[in-house]
Design a protein around this motif. Structure first.
Motif, PDB file in Angstrom:
ATOM      1  N   ASP A  16       0.820  -1.006   0.045  1.00  0.00           N
ATOM      2  CA  ASP A  16      -0.093  -0.138  -0.037  1.00  0.00           C
ATOM      3  C   ASP A  16       0.946   1.122   0.157  1.00  0.00           C
ATOM      4  N   SER A  17       0.307   2.261   0.007  1.00  0.00           N
ATOM      5  CA  SER A  17       1.160   3.820   0.103  1.00  0.00           C
ATOM      6  C   SER A  17       1.961   3.740   1.268  1.00  0.00           C
ATOM      7  N   ILE A  18       3.207   3.940   1.120  1.00  0.00           N
ATOM      8  CA  ILE A  18       4.259   3.907   2.267  1.00  0.00           C
ATOM      9  C   ILE A  18       4.958   5.147   2.295  1.00  0.00           C
ATOM     10  N   ARG A  19       5.650   5.495   3.280  1.00  0.00           N
ATOM     11  CA  ARG A  19       6.373   6.880   3.188  1.00  0.00           C
ATOM     12  C   ARG A  19       7.723   6.319   4.075  1.00  0.00           C
ATOM     13  N   LEU A  20       8.908   7.029   3.447  1.00  0.00           N
ATOM     14  CA  LEU A  20      10.215   6.883   4.365  1.00  0.00           C
ATOM     15  C   LEU A  20      10.464   8.110   4.944  1.00  0.00           C
ATOM     16  N   LEU A  21      11.089   8.033   6.063  1.00  0.00           N
ATOM     17  CA  LEU A  21      11.496   9.143   6.935  1.00  0.00           C
ATOM     18  C   LEU A  21      13.032   8.983   7.112  1.00  0.00           C
ATOM     19  N   VAL A  22      13.618  10.250   7.015  1.00  0.00           N
ATOM     20  CA  VAL A  22      15.245  10.283   6.913  1.00  0.00           C
ATOM     21  C   VAL A  22      15.623  11.319   8.250  1.00  0.00           C
ATOM     22  N   VAL A  23      15.926  10.957   9.216  1.00  0.00           N
ATOM     23  CA  VAL A  23      16.489  11.843  10.399  1.00  0.00           C
ATOM     24  C   VAL A  23      17.801  11.576  10.767  1.00  0.00           C
ATOM     25  N   GLY A  24      18.269  12.923  11.070  1.00  0.00           N
ATOM     26  CA  GLY A  24      19.750  12.804  11.721  1.00  0.00           C
ATOM     27  C   GLY A  24      19.840  13.241  13.072  1.00  0.00           C
ATOM     28  N   LYS A  73      20.239  18.057   5.531  1.00  0.00           N
ATOM     29  CA  LYS A  73      20.044  19.173   4.737  1.00  0.00           C
ATOM     30  C   LYS A  73      19.021  19.121   3.864  1.00  0.00           C
ATOM     31  N   ASN A  74      18.797  18.271   2.992  1.00  0.00           N
ATOM     32  CA  ASN A  74      17.709  17.978   2.073  1.00  0.00           C
ATOM     33  C   ASN A  74      17.785  16.736   1.679  1.00  0.00           C
ATOM     34  N   VAL A  75      16.672  16.236   1.304  1.00  0.00           N
ATOM     35  CA  VAL A  75      16.112  14.862   0.590  1.00  0.00           C
ATOM     36  C   VAL A  75      15.449  15.194  -0.590  1.00  0.00           C
ATOM     37  N   GLU A  76      15.967  14.872  -1.659  1.00  0.00           N
ATOM     38  CA  GLU A  76      15.494  15.379  -3.121  1.00  0.00           C
ATOM     39  C   GLU A  76      14.062  14.734  -3.137  1.00  0.00           C
ATOM     40  N   GLY A  77      12.927  15.670  -3.635  1.00  0.00           N
ATOM     41  CA  GLY A  77      11.551  15.018  -3.296  1.00  0.00           C
ATOM     42  C   GLY A  77      10.705  15.021  -2.312  1.00  0.00           C
ATOM     43  N   CYS A  78      11.347  15.370  -1.107  1.00  0.00           N
ATOM     44  CA  CYS A  78      10.770  15.187   0.279  1.00  0.00           C
ATOM     45  C   CYS A  78      10.360  16.460   0.920  1.00  0.00           C
ATOM     46  N   THR A  79       9.858  16.352   1.963  1.00  0.00           N
ATOM     47  CA  THR A  79       9.473  17.478   2.596  1.00  0.00           C
ATOM     48  C   THR A  79       9.984  17.440   4.112  1.00  0.00           C
ATOM     49  N   ALA A  80      10.550  18.563   4.619  1.00  0.00           N
ATOM     50  CA  ALA A  80      11.133  18.935   5.991  1.00  0.00           C
ATOM     51  C   ALA A  80      10.282  18.648   6.984  1.00  0.00           C
ATOM     52  N   CYS A 108       9.227  11.350   3.063  1.00  0.00           N
ATOM     53  CA  CYS A 108       9.013  11.157   1.703  1.00  0.00           C
ATOM     54  C   CYS A 108       8.211  10.233   1.256  1.00  0.00           C
ATOM     55  N   ALA A 109       7.143  10.677   0.391  1.00  0.00           N
ATOM     56  CA  ALA A 109       6.112   9.746   0.126  1.00  0.00           C
ATOM     57  C   ALA A 109       6.458   8.948  -0.880  1.00  0.00           C
ATOM     58  N   VAL A 110       6.483   7.736  -0.726  1.00  0.00           N
ATOM     59  CA  VAL A 110       6.913   6.953  -1.504  1.00  0.00           C
ATOM     60  C   VAL A 110       5.869   6.241  -2.477  1.00  0.00           C
ATOM     61  N   ASP A 125       3.406   3.253   7.225  1.00  0.00           N
ATOM     62  CA  ASP A 125       2.428   3.335   6.361  1.00  0.00           C
ATOM     63  C   ASP A 125       2.036   4.778   6.084  1.00  0.00           C
ATOM     64  N   ALA A 126       1.139   5.327   5.006  1.00  0.00           N
ATOM     65  CA  ALA A 126       1.186   6.668   4.745  1.00  0.00           C
ATOM     66  C   ALA A 126       0.475   7.601   5.725  1.00  0.00           C
ATOM     67  N   ALA A 127      -0.186   6.892   6.614  1.00  0.00           N
ATOM     68  CA  ALA A 127      -0.704   7.747   7.723  1.00  0.00           C
ATOM     69  C   ALA A 127       0.436   7.944   9.042  1.00  0.00           C
ATOM     70  N   GLY A 128       1.460   7.173   9.040  1.00  0.00           N
ATOM     71  CA  GLY A 128       2.239   6.950   9.978  1.00  0.00           C
ATOM     72  C   GLY A 128       1.811   6.351  11.259  1.00  0.00           C
ATOM     73  N   LYS A 129       0.761   5.620  11.023  1.00  0.00           N
ATOM     74  CA  LYS A 129       0.403   4.873  12.419  1.00  0.00           C
ATOM     75  C   LYS A 129       1.234   3.477  12.767  1.00  0.00           C
ATOM     76  N   LYS A 130       1.865   3.015  11.318  1.00  0.00           N
ATOM     77  CA  LYS A 130       2.478   1.835  11.720  1.00  0.00           C
ATOM     78  C   LYS A 130       4.098   1.910  11.003  1.00  0.00           C
ATOM     79  N   THR A 131       4.940   1.361  11.800  1.00  0.00           N
ATOM     80  CA  THR A 131       6.151   1.439  11.188  1.00  0.00           C
ATOM     81  C   THR A 131       6.646  -0.014  10.637  1.00  0.00           C
TER      82      THR A 131
END
Length: 239
Positions: free
Chosen positions: A85-93, A100-107, A123-125, A156-162
């Motif tokens: 299903d629709s998923i998202r990837l998070l990148v955290v430092g 500083k930036n991830v191409e195509g993603c939102t801070a 990042c909305a995958v 998941d897209a809603a951020g309820k499950k990892t």
């Protein structure tokens, strides 16, 4: 042609050849990211049947010693037999590693970042086909005087499950190269700064010199309203 003149030319050519070898060597260090790895990753919530989500980071990155800039590739994969299903990837430092930036993603807004982190992008995958992957170019800086960690959760897209979380996993070196143009860092290695008294890493905040996965998990679960995730729970304090 005199033997003296011949010797002078030969010496110049030798010097030029040596310089070219040195430049090529430094370029190779800067560009060599090595194979990718899921080191420091684990499954969290159960994914839908037939879906197997993981992430990968390069085994090796290189930090410019002058600008502190580093490039990282973050990859999310579906190794299962069915489309997700629709998923998202998070990148955290964390600590010395700042995204500083991830191409195509939102801070992620500063107020919504998990405790101990300094930066993050969402990042909305979307849907990821079976046996497919998607990679993101991550622009980062790395303070070589500190440790540095990165974390890649897949939700998941809603951020309820990892479904998967890689990290917080460190990049670092035990052999600093302060006089070189760049310092290569290895995944899963705590950074050892090149400085007097470098045997003890500098503190980067109260109690966050060592950031257990469980402690980070509780911090992000507490930020559930922002859609942030994490695994584990804080250890109960003794009464």
């Amino acid at each position: 042609m005199s033997s003296r003149h011949t010797t002078t030319i030969a010496g110049s050519l030798l010097t030029a050849s040596f310089s070219a070898v040195m430049i090529l060597s430094f370029t190779a260090v800067a560009d060599d990211t090595g194979p990718e790895s899921g080191k420091g990753g684990k499954a969290v919530d159960e994914a839908p049947a037939g879906v197997r989500l993981t992430t990968e980071l390069p085994e090796r990155i290189s930090v410019d010693n002058s600008s502190e800039k580093a490039s990282i590739t973050a990859t999310v994969k579906n190794g299962g037999s069915k489309e997700s299903d629709s998923i998202r990837l998070l990148v955290v430092g964390f600590d010395g590693l700042r995204v500083k930036n991830v191409e195509g993603c939102t801070a992620i807004a500063a107020k919504d970042l998990p405790e101990g982190s300094n930066s993050g992008f969402s990042c909305a995958v979307g849907k990821l086909a079976a046996d497919a992957s998607k990679s993101y170019d991550v622009d980062a800086t790395f303070d070589l005087g500190k440790t540095g960690k990165i974390c890649l959760p897949v939700q998941d897209a809603a951020g309820k499950k990892t479904f998967w979380q890689q990290g917080p996993v460190p990049f670092g070196t035990t052999n600093p190269s302060p006089n070189a143009p760049a310092t290569p860092l290895l995944l899963g290695t705590d950074n050892q700064p090149a400085a007097p008294g470098g045997d003890e890493l500098p503190r980067t905040g109260a109690g966050d010199d060592v950031l257990p996965l469980g402690a980070a998990g509780a911090a992000l679960l507490a930020a559930g309203a922002a859609g942030l995730w994490w695994t584990g729970r804080r250890r109960p304090r003794p009464s």
